[in-house]
Design an enzyme around this catalytic site. Structure first.
Site, PDB file in Angstrom:
ATOM      1  N   LYS A  70     -37.123 -42.115 -51.056  1.00 21.42           N
ATOM      2  CA  LYS A  70     -36.702 -40.930 -51.072  1.00 21.42           C
ATOM      3  C   LYS A  70     -36.636 -40.304 -49.457  1.00 21.42           C
ATOM      4  O   LYS A  70     -35.119 -39.709 -49.467  1.00 21.42           O
ATOM      5  CB  LYS A  70     -37.556 -40.564 -51.721  1.00 21.42           C
ATOM      6  CG  LYS A  70     -37.617 -40.212 -53.694  1.00 21.42           C
ATOM      7  CD  LYS A  70     -38.602 -39.894 -53.934  1.00 21.42           C
ATOM      8  CE  LYS A  70     -38.536 -39.617 -55.691  1.00 21.42           C
ATOM      9  NZ  LYS A  70     -39.539 -39.488 -56.088  1.00 21.42           N
ATOM     10  N   SER A 125     -41.069 -36.249 -61.232  1.00 21.52           N
ATOM     11  CA  SER A 125     -40.748 -35.713 -59.930  1.00 21.52           C
ATOM     12  C   SER A 125     -39.849 -34.909 -59.025  1.00 21.52           C
ATOM     13  O   SER A 125     -39.274 -34.096 -57.839  1.00 21.52           O
ATOM     14  CB  SER A 125     -40.519 -37.284 -58.635  1.00 21.52           C
ATOM     15  OG  SER A 125     -39.159 -37.701 -58.353  1.00 21.52           O
TER      16      SER A 125
END
Length: 738
Positions: A654, A611
């Site tokens: 996140k 990611s």
């Protein structure tokens, strides 16, 4: 002694020689009766002639009769030896058959039939058949008598030995042991348990009655019987599922987690309507400290079940689940059977904690053993090696917990329904601390609410600078430390009315220096430094990536304890930058004159995953172009060689990390738009969330330059020698391949 009519009287065992009576024809004349006119019976006899044929088998039949007589004499001992000797001297068929026939045990009709047979050979054969039948009957009779006698002797022997054992136990003072074994047998007869288990345990008790109590076999058998008696085979606790009570229980013990609570209530409603356990096993997956185990306990309280927790972290032996066989020294049942014994009922709630922490080694795979436990089609007949019999686990309510879904073996995960528990927001931690943690710590430290005045700013600073977690365990420990300091102040003051006010400036004195530089963003824009977003076991985190250029020969170095996947992402990002060199205004061979070092700080922490792809590409582009990156922006997304941005996981955590760190803009993959529904509104309102589909869209949003400046070469390059392509070499942005 002379016989009254002449001759000698035969002895006791003497058989007079057989003589055929000579038939005589009595005269027909009549005499006067000696006593008046009474008459007397008269008989007329006729001599019958026996047939004698030349049968070549007769000598063999005679020999067979002699052998049969000897065998009959050995087994029966009914015919005297002298008579057997006399029989052995007779060789004429008719005479032999007439001599043997009276000694047979057959009835008179059969003997009459023999007398009427005039054929000597046929009569002798019939005698041989009758004699053989008596021999067989005698053998069977002796076998039956011997078997009965042996059984009687065995029973007498067992009775005698049992009485001897009792006498020995009495002399040694072991009467209590025999009484104890009798009591065990009575318990087994009245215990509510399956018949096969009862019979097996009673057999063990009978064996123990023949053993010395000091032997190891006796101890093993006694422990085995005790386990069978103590298990709650058919003892079920009454289950009362009240959804209103369950909702109050869950809300009273857990703040937030609305999605999880709704799913649990649905599960309980199905149980109530179906009258039993239906559906897959629940698996609560989330970071440490978010309330997975306590949620399982609340479900047990809401349904009236006994709560049993089994920790599977570090379990690597299959016998921990299935138990050890009794042949091993110190053998015990597995964790499942041991937990059932502790619970006292056969329908508790089992919380199998840390199911993703099991490991495999040469002693077996415990995850495979759990398949039988968690599969509703198999756990009706769970076989523990120690018990060596089937045990019904179908009434047990199983809930499992894990920190990482990837750590759960596939076959085991297939039997469970995963419910995700996310990390807590800062405001959620504030509520949890006020409503749950502080009152509990006051009670544990003997304090009252007026004794501690913890301000909101101080509590928020504790959350930000003294804890770094998704849950609230460390937060509770820090609050406990404040409680101890407060208790000391109250005791030293001598008054229970003392109030200790704790503000943000007091924390360093009471808790020490700040432990974490928690999610703090850079103070100013820097070239090559980009903020990425990562998902860890503690929730979301801010992760900076730095790129440094040095004159060299094209070497690329990646550091920061990165995993293979993240290193591959770095190379993929650099390959995309090279493919866009013309569009970015870089020389086609710029990589040959520069060394690139990519570093991710906090090198002691392992980092991996794809990611960070667009973060790495942005850091490389910023360093190569000399354009700083905005300090209020962060990003996450996987990159392909063609520059596509692929979706990622852990978006909720996140974005929460970006919110905590004070970021203003977050770049996420366009395909993650559907996941924004799970993000709290408070987080979405505080951030500007931009959806991107390619890396070319990322650079204009992240770099402090216009799109034209970025794709025309940017600012002047600080390196000696120019990496920038000549104006004629620059490509038109519109013609670049994205």
């Amino acid at each position: 002694m002379p016989h009254p009519q002449g001759g000698t009287r035969p002895g006791r065992h003497h058989t007079p020689p057989l003589r055929r009576p000579v038939p005589r024809l009595l005269a027909g004349a009549q005499r006067d009766p000696p006593f008046g006119d009474r008459s007397f019976p008269r008989l007329r006899t006729v001599r019958l002639e026996e047939s004698s044929t030349d049968d070549p088998e007769l000598p063999a039949v005679i020999e067979a009769v002699h052998d049969a007589l000897l065998e009959h004499g050995r087994k029966e001992h009914r015919i005297p030896q002298e008579q057997l000797t006399a029989f052995s001297r007779i060789t004429e068929p008719g005479e032999l058959s007439d001599a043997v026939a009276p000694a047979l045990k057959t009835g008179y009709p059969e003997k009459q039939a023999l007398l009427e047979m005039l054929d000597k050979g046929a009569r002798l054969r019939r005698v041989y058949e009758l004699l053989g039948g008596e021999i067989v009957a005698s053998s069977l009779d002796k076998a039956v008598k011997k078997r009965v006698k042996d059984q009687m002797e065995q029973n007498q022997k067992e009775y005698y030995l049992t009485e001897q054992i009792k006498a020995i136990h009495k002399e040694l003072g072991h009467n209590d042991i025999q009484a104890e074994l009798s009591e065990l047998e009575e318990k087994l007869k009245t215990k509510n348990m399956p018949d096969d288990a009862r019979e097996k345990a009673i057999r063990e008790v009978h064996k123990m009655q023949q053993m010395q109590p000091a032997t190891s076999e006796y101890v093993v058998a006694r422990n085995y019987v005790d386990w069978i008696i103590d298990l709650p085979w058919n003892e079920l606790k009454k289950i009362d599922i009240d959804l209103d009570r369950a909702r109050r229980e869950l809300d009273g013990q857990h703040y937030g987690l609305e999605t999880v609570k709704t799913r649990v209530l649905e599960y309980l409603a199905v149980q109530k309507l179906s009258g039993g356990l239906r559906g897959p096993i629940l698996c609560l997956v989330g970071p440490p400290g978010v309330g997975k185990t306590s949620l399982a306990r609340s479900i047990a309280d809401a349904t009236g079940r006994d709560f049993v927790r089994i920790s599977l972290g570090g379990v690597r032996d299959e016998a921990e689940i299935r138990g050890h066989r009794r042949t091993y020294i110190g053998a015990l049942p597995g964790k499942i059977i041991m937990a059932l014994k502790r619970s006292g009922s056969n329908n508790p709630l089992f919380c199998l904690d840390e199911i993703d922490k099991m490991t495999v080694d040469f002693r077996g795979d415990p995850a495979s053993a759990l398949l039988e436990v968690l599969d509703p089609e198999q756990n009706r007949a769970f076989n523990d090696h120690y018990l060596d019999m089937d045990y019904d686990l179908s009434q047990v309510f199983f809930i499992t917990t894990a920190n990482d879904r990837q750590g759960i073996p596939g076959p085991l995960l297939d039997r469970m329904e995963v419910i995700e528990l996310s990390s807590y927001l800062e405001n959620e931690k504030m509520h949890i601390a006020r409503e749950f943690l502080l009152p509990r710590q006051w009670t544990q430290h003997g304090l009252e609410a007026p004794n501690m005045d913890l301000s909101d700013d101080a509590l928020r600073e504790v959350i930000r600078s003294y804890t770094r977690e998704s849950g609230v365990r460390e937060l509770e420990r820090q609050i406990a430390a404040l409680g101890r300091k407060t208790a000391v102040s109250v005791v030293e003051s001598g008054s229970r009315e003392t109030c200790v006010a704790i503000g943000e400036p007091d924390l360093e004195k009471m808790l020490g220096v700040k432990k974490f530089r928690y999610d703090e963003r850079e103070k100013e824009p820097l070239s090559g430094v980009v903020a990425g977003l990562a998902y860890t076991g503690s929730g979301g985190d801010l992760l900076y990536i730095e790129t440094l250029l040095m004159p060299g020969t094209g070497k690329i170095q990646v550091t920061g304890k990165l995993g293979d996947v993240m290193k591959e992402s770095a190379h993929a990002a650099f390959s995309w930058i090279r493919s866009q060199s013309a569009r970015l205004g870089l020389r086609a061979d710029f990589h040959k004159s520069v060394d690139i070092h990519i570093h991710v700080p906090e090198g002691a922490v392992p980092k991996d995953g794809p990611s960070a792809g667009i973060t790495l590409a942005t850091s490389l582009a910023s360093a190569l172009l000399g354009i700083p990156v905005r300090d209020d922006i962060c990003m996450t997304g996987e990159i392909t060689l063609r520059g596509r941005v692929l979706p990622i996981g852990g978006l909720r955590e996140k974005l929460m990390a970006a919110c905590r760190s004070g970021m203003k803009t977050v770049l996420i993959p366009a395909e993650n738009e559907k996941d924004l529904r799970e993000v709290p509104d408070q987080v979405k309102e505080s951030l500007e969330i931009r959806l991107v589909g390619s890396a070319s869209e990322v650079l204009p949003l992240a770099l402090r330059a216009t799109e034209e400046e970025i794709y025309r070469g940017g600012a002047s390059n600080p390196l000696p020698g120019s990496l920038r392509a000549a104006p004629s070499e620059s490509a038109d942005p519109a013609g670049a391949i994205l």
